[in-house]
Design an enzyme around this catalytic site. Sequence first.
Site, short mmCIF file in Angstrom:
data_model
loop_
_atom_site.label_atom_id
_atom_site.label_comp_id
_atom_site.label_asym_id
_atom_site.label_seq_id
_atom_site.Cartn_x
_atom_site.Cartn_y
_atom_site.Cartn_z
N HIS A 155 0.84 -1.19 0.00
CA HIS A 155 0.00 0.00 0.00
C HIS A 155 0.88 1.25 0.00
CE1 HIS A 155 -3.45 -2.55 1.25
NE2 HIS A 155 -4.16 -1.59 0.71
N LYS A 159 -0.32 4.77 4.65
CA LYS A 159 -1.27 3.85 5.29
C LYS A 159 -0.73 3.44 6.66
CE LYS A 159 -4.17 -0.20 4.48
NZ LYS A 159 -5.38 0.56 4.83
#
Length: 272
Positions: A155, A159
């Site tokens: 990600h 995040k």
Amino acid sequence: MSNLNVSLLGAGRMGCELLRAVAADANRFTLAGLWARSDSNIQSEDIADILVAAGVEPRSSLPSAIGNADVVIDFTLPDATAEIVAATRSLGKPLVCGVSGIKSADMQALRAAANDIPVFFARNMSIGIALLTRSAALAGAVLGTEFQIDIDDLHHKHKRDAPSGTALLLGEAVAEARGQAFEQVKYYDPEESGATRGQDDIGFSVRREGNHPGTHEVRFTNGRERLVFGHEVSDRRVFADGALRAAGWLQGKAAGFYGMQDLLADLTPRQT
């Protein structure tokens, strides 16, 4: 059929994508309200234009932001979940929650609210991830513990939760299919301490880099063959479209706790 009035909670990356998705699908959805902090991304030109066109001003008061909604969609942060659950339950508003990293107590509150309102919870709103989850679970049930399982999670660098909610969802689905308690077989060693991995453990590998929207891979290996399931997102709009699909599906549902597999079941062609 009249448009579905949706109130959006949060104006971060996903909140802004939802605003764009609602504006792009104006024949089906109408923006009824927005709950956002003053330092959110709503000052960007396209978002400001969307709000002006909809005649909606961001609200700091949650009840006023959701008062005219048919369905509320939440993409805030876990710290806001308790307040949102209490408000939607009090006002009788169906809730679509796509928040990742929710605490156990707040998850219990979500489930309790489902006694009074329809609640749709998904850590990932992508139909592709729903299919991946189902496929990985089937593989886990068929292949059993003879195969080692590894889940890769990539990600963007901002995040916060690791492994991601989606990676955990995949691990939970596979563990349940193999008759295992997930917390007992979850193996995640971010410090690379060399902690011993059990033979039946489900291993997680996490990377956070760039602005990547999300890639997940589930691998089954036994030394003789290798089975790989994967899903890659190139545009966050996937999640926004999925959340709107969930909102439309939730309209008119009885109080209860729903998820992507329930929606997917309705989309799956019936065999005769």
